[in-house]
Design a protein around this motif. Structure first.
Motif, PDB file in Angstrom:
ATOM      1  N   VAL A 228      -6.155   6.025   5.752  1.00 16.84           N
ATOM      2  CA  VAL A 228      -5.531   4.968   4.939  1.00 16.84           C
ATOM      3  C   VAL A 228      -5.526   3.650   5.713  1.00 16.84           C
ATOM      4  CG1 VAL A 228      -3.452   4.236   3.727  1.00 16.84           C
ATOM      5  CG2 VAL A 228      -4.129   6.641   3.674  1.00 16.84           C
ATOM      6  N   ASP A 229      -5.177   3.720   7.011  1.00 15.72           N
ATOM      7  CA  ASP A 229      -5.209   2.525   7.865  1.00 15.72           C
ATOM      8  C   ASP A 229      -6.576   1.843   7.777  1.00 15.72           C
ATOM      9  OD1 ASP A 229      -2.630   2.998   8.796  1.00 15.72           O
ATOM     10  OD2 ASP A 229      -3.299   3.942  10.665  1.00 15.72           O
ATOM     11  N   ALA A 230      -7.624   2.638   7.893  1.00 16.63           N
ATOM     12  CA  ALA A 230      -8.976   2.101   7.973  1.00 16.63           C
ATOM     13  C   ALA A 230      -9.483   1.574   6.635  1.00 16.63           C
ATOM     14  CB  ALA A 230      -9.930   3.183   8.493  1.00 16.63           C
ATOM     15  N   GLN A 231      -9.095   2.226   5.536  1.00 13.86           N
ATOM     16  CA  GLN A 231      -9.700   1.900   4.239  1.00 13.86           C
ATOM     17  C   GLN A 231      -8.834   1.016   3.344  1.00 13.86           C
ATOM     18  OE1 GLN A 231     -11.841   5.322   2.365  1.00 13.86           O
ATOM     19  NE2 GLN A 231     -11.154   6.457   4.172  1.00 13.86           N
ATOM     20  N   LEU A 232      -7.518   1.120   3.466  1.00 11.80           N
ATOM     21  CA  LEU A 232      -6.628   0.300   2.629  1.00 11.80           C
ATOM     22  C   LEU A 232      -5.733  -0.620   3.444  1.00 11.80           C
ATOM     23  CD1 LEU A 232      -5.348   2.770  -0.147  1.00 11.80           C
ATOM     24  CD2 LEU A 232      -7.158   1.050  -0.326  1.00 11.80           C
ATOM     25  N   GLY A 233      -5.486  -0.251   4.690  1.00 16.54           N
ATOM     26  CA  GLY A 233      -4.519  -0.972   5.504  1.00 16.54           C
ATOM     27  C   GLY A 233      -3.266  -0.130   5.709  1.00 16.54           C
ATOM     28  N   ARG A 234      -2.405  -0.608   6.566  1.00 13.97           N
ATOM     29  CA  ARG A 234      -1.189   0.126   6.927  1.00 13.97           C
ATOM     30  C   ARG A 234      -0.291   0.357   5.714  1.00 13.97           C
ATOM     31  NH1 ARG A 234       2.476  -2.045  11.893  1.00 13.97           N
ATOM     32  NH2 ARG A 234       0.476  -1.715  12.933  1.00 13.97           N
TER      33      ARG A 234
ATOM     34  N   LEU B 153       1.518   4.325 -12.157  1.00 15.87           N
ATOM     35  CA  LEU B 153       2.538   3.307 -12.410  1.00 15.87           C
ATOM     36  C   LEU B 153       2.596   2.319 -11.254  1.00 15.87           C
ATOM     37  CD1 LEU B 153       4.701   2.315 -14.371  1.00 15.87           C
ATOM     38  CD2 LEU B 153       6.337   3.817 -13.204  1.00 15.87           C
ATOM     39  N   ALA B 154       2.429   2.802 -10.031  1.00 18.13           N
ATOM     40  CA  ALA B 154       2.421   1.910  -8.872  1.00 18.13           C
ATOM     41  C   ALA B 154       1.297   0.887  -8.995  1.00 18.13           C
ATOM     42  CB  ALA B 154       2.278   2.716  -7.581  1.00 18.13           C
ATOM     43  N   ALA B 155       0.135   1.329  -9.458  1.00 14.37           N
ATOM     44  CA  ALA B 155      -0.988   0.408  -9.638  1.00 14.37           C
ATOM     45  C   ALA B 155      -0.646  -0.666 -10.663  1.00 14.37           C
ATOM     46  CB  ALA B 155      -2.228   1.179 -10.069  1.00 14.37           C
ATOM     47  N   GLN B 156      -0.002  -0.248 -11.748  1.00  9.11           N
ATOM     48  CA  GLN B 156       0.387  -1.214 -12.776  1.00  9.11           C
ATOM     49  C   GLN B 156       1.398  -2.234 -12.248  1.00  9.11           C
ATOM     50  OE1 GLN B 156       1.766   1.025 -16.206  1.00  9.11           O
ATOM     51  NE2 GLN B 156      -0.007   2.381 -16.095  1.00  9.11           N
ATOM     52  N   ARG B 157       2.172  -1.820 -11.240  1.00  8.37           N
ATOM     53  CA  ARG B 157       3.199  -2.698 -10.676  1.00  8.37           C
ATOM     54  C   ARG B 157       2.686  -3.479  -9.456  1.00  8.37           C
ATOM     55  NH1 ARG B 157       8.257  -0.159 -12.266  1.00  8.37           N
ATOM     56  NH2 ARG B 157       7.947   0.323 -14.473  1.00  8.37           N
ATOM     57  N   GLY B 158       1.407  -3.305  -9.090  1.00  5.91           N
ATOM     58  CA  GLY B 158       0.835  -4.148  -8.053  1.00  5.91           C
ATOM     59  C   GLY B 158       0.530  -3.496  -6.721  1.00  5.91           C
ATOM     60  N   TRP B 159       0.726  -2.189  -6.603  1.00  7.95           N
ATOM     61  CA  TRP B 159       0.424  -1.499  -5.344  1.00  7.95           C
ATOM     62  C   TRP B 159      -1.026  -1.054  -5.304  1.00  7.95           C
ATOM     63  CZ3 TRP B 159       5.485  -1.507  -6.820  1.00  7.95           C
ATOM     64  CH2 TRP B 159       6.474  -1.488  -5.829  1.00  7.95           C
TER      65      TRP B 159
ATOM     66  N   VAL C 116       0.860  -1.186   0.000  1.00 10.43           N
ATOM     67  CA  VAL C 116       0.000   0.000   0.000  1.00 10.43           C
ATOM     68  C   VAL C 116       0.891   1.229   0.000  1.00 10.43           C
ATOM     69  CG1 VAL C 116      -1.735   1.327   1.264  1.00 10.43           C
ATOM     70  CG2 VAL C 116      -1.835  -1.183   1.263  1.00 10.43           C
ATOM     71  N   VAL C 117       0.781   2.063  -1.027  1.00  8.12           N
ATOM     72  CA  VAL C 117       1.590   3.276  -1.105  1.00  8.12           C
ATOM     73  C   VAL C 117       0.695   4.498  -0.953  1.00  8.12           C
ATOM     74  CG1 VAL C 117       1.469   3.369  -3.652  1.00  8.12           C
ATOM     75  CG2 VAL C 117       3.305   4.574  -2.433  1.00  8.12           C
ATOM     76  N   LEU C 118       1.166   5.439  -0.154  1.00 11.00           N
ATOM     77  CA  LEU C 118       0.542   6.758  -0.055  1.00 11.00           C
ATOM     78  C   LEU C 118       1.385   7.722  -0.879  1.00 11.00           C
ATOM     79  CD1 LEU C 118      -1.272   9.017   1.114  1.00 11.00           C
ATOM     80  CD2 LEU C 118       0.211   9.022   3.141  1.00 11.00           C
ATOM     81  N   VAL C 119       0.746   8.366  -1.847  1.00 12.91           N
ATOM     82  CA  VAL C 119       1.421   9.356  -2.683  1.00 12.91           C
ATOM     83  C   VAL C 119       0.852  10.721  -2.323  1.00 12.91           C
ATOM     84  CG1 VAL C 119       1.975  10.108  -5.014  1.00 12.91           C
ATOM     85  CG2 VAL C 119       1.663   7.664  -4.544  1.00 12.91           C
ATOM     86  N   THR C 120       1.650  11.556  -1.681  1.00 18.23           N
ATOM     87  CA  THR C 120       1.163  12.898  -1.358  1.00 18.23           C
ATOM     88  C   THR C 120       1.247  13.761  -2.614  1.00 18.23           C
ATOM     89  OG1 THR C 120       3.297  13.790  -0.612  1.00 18.23           O
ATOM     90  CG2 THR C 120       1.950  12.649   1.030  1.00 18.23           C
ATOM     91  N   GLY C 121       0.320  14.701  -2.719  1.00 12.00           N
ATOM     92  CA  GLY C 121       0.261  15.487  -3.952  1.00 12.00           C
ATOM     93  C   GLY C 121       0.044  14.592  -5.154  1.00 12.00           C
ATOM     94  N   GLY C 122      -0.817  13.585  -5.002  1.00  4.66           N
ATOM     95  CA  GLY C 122      -0.959  12.553  -6.019  1.00  4.66           C
ATOM     96  C   GLY C 122      -1.983  12.834  -7.097  1.00  4.66           C
ATOM     97  N   SER C 123      -2.560  14.030  -7.113  1.00  5.24           N
ATOM     98  CA  SER C 123      -3.640  14.295  -8.063  1.00  5.24           C
ATOM     99  C   SER C 123      -3.153  14.832  -9.397  1.00  5.24           C
ATOM    100  CB  SER C 123      -4.637  15.294  -7.458  1.00  5.24           C
ATOM    101  OG  SER C 123      -4.027  16.556  -7.260  1.00  5.24           O
ATOM    102  N   ARG C 124      -1.872  15.196  -9.496  1.00  9.20           N
ATOM    103  CA  ARG C 124      -1.381  15.780 -10.746  1.00  9.20           C
ATOM    104  C   ARG C 124       0.111  15.512 -10.903  1.00  9.20           C
ATOM    105  NH1 ARG C 124      -0.617  22.328  -9.730  1.00  9.20           N
ATOM    106  NH2 ARG C 124       0.848  22.130  -8.005  1.00  9.20           N
ATOM    107  N   GLY C 125       0.619  15.782 -12.081  1.00  4.16           N
ATOM    108  CA  GLY C 125       2.048  15.766 -12.340  1.00  4.16           C
ATOM    109  C   GLY C 125       2.745  14.472 -11.975  1.00  4.16           C
TER     110      GLY C 125
ATOM    111  N   ARG D 161      -6.820  -1.511  -5.497  1.00  2.98           N
ATOM    112  CA  ARG D 161      -7.670  -0.690  -4.642  1.00  2.98           C
ATOM    113  C   ARG D 161      -7.092   0.719  -4.556  1.00  2.98           C
ATOM    114  NH1 ARG D 161      -8.610  -2.417   0.890  1.00  2.98           N
ATOM    115  NH2 ARG D 161      -6.389  -2.937   0.966  1.00  2.98           N
ATOM    116  N   ALA D 162      -7.971   1.705  -4.380  1.00  4.09           N
ATOM    117  CA  ALA D 162      -7.501   3.092  -4.303  1.00  4.09           C
ATOM    118  C   ALA D 162      -8.505   3.949  -3.551  1.00  4.09           C
ATOM    119  CB  ALA D 162      -7.286   3.663  -5.703  1.00  4.09           C
TER     120      ALA D 162
END
Length: 248
Positions: free
Chosen positions: A74-80, A21-27, A4-13, A53-54
């Motif tokens: 994130v803990d509650a909805q995706l896990g640690r 890309l993380a999703a394509q690689r399995g995160w 599970v990866v958290l990407v801050t500022g993940g809405s652009r750029g 999942r996202a």
């Protein structure tokens, strides 16, 4: 174990490119955003289309309470979280230091430096094997500006990214024996919306002649480096500052 990866500022750029890309690689991916919910939702839909999942999570990373609430969501909805990409960042209008306001400096360091440290703190609390976590990887977004200084434009931004370089080195050493790797990517001139927010939308085109490769980079090219640093292929890589700058 699900990554599970958290990407801050993940809405652009670069953040959006990294999330996809993380999703394509399995995160599975938590997409943090400050204000543009619709852009974050588009990234979430792209991640889900890749079969992962996202969620989108609104938070100002410069606000400690909001950072803590974000990680709890994130803990509650995706896990640690098992991985963190500290991508949220801002520039400001091109300006000389003698003209910069204290308010500008507070915002610059609050988001670019304090926000990254707060997010890393929460990630370490969850990842550290010393605390019962599974380990993980943190990738900080620095900038080639930390080497170049950005005179006449963004000396404050360059100074903030210099702080990220030092933070990366120190945190990497601090948690190396706890299963956590900490690295930074230093993009050069990259084609993203951040230049427009600094008042110079054509900045890449204007400065491309200074790049030995004679072009700006893409957000996807930076994301490739980030994903490598998060991956098992980089299992013995920590404390590295990786330039993705076309030789500049």
């Amino acid at each position: 174990m699900e990554r599970v990866v958290l990407v801050t500022g993940g809405s652009r750029g670069i953040g959006a490119a990294t999330a996809k890309l993380a999703a394509q690689r399995g995160w599975s991916v938590a997409v943090n955003y400050a204000s543009n919910a619709s852009a974050a939702d588009e990234v979430v839909q792209a991640v889900r289309a890749a079969g992962r999942r996202a969620i989108a999570v609104q938070a100002d990373v410069a606000d400690e309470a909001q950072v803590m609430r974000m990680f709890e969501a994130v803990d509650a909805q995706l896990g640690r979280v098992t991985d963190l990409v500290n991508n949220a960042g801002v520039v400001d209008q091109a300006q000389r230091v003698e003209d910069m306001s204290g308010e500008r400096l507070q915002r610059m360091f609050g988001i670019n430096v304090i926000g990254s440290i707060l997010c890393a703190r929460e990630a370490v609390r969850r990842m550290s094997t010393k605390r019962g976590g599974p380990g993980g990887a943190i990738v900080n977004l620095s900038s080639a500006a930390s080497r170049l200084g950005a005179p006449g434009q963004y000396v404050d931004y360059a100074a903030a990214k210099g702080a990220i370089d030092a933070f990366t080195v120190g945190l990497a050493k601090e948690v190396a024996a706890e299963g956590i790797r900490v690295n930074a990517v230093r993009p050069g001139l990259i084609e993203t919306e951040i230049h427009a927010s600094g008042g110079i939308p054509d900045r890449v085109q204007k400065l491309a002649h200074q790049v030995p490769m004679a072009r700006g980079g893409t957000a996807e090219e930076v994301a490739q480096a980030i994903l490598w640093l998060m991956s098992p292929e980089a299992s013995y890589t920590t404390m590295s500052l990786v330039d993705v700058s076309g030789g500049r």
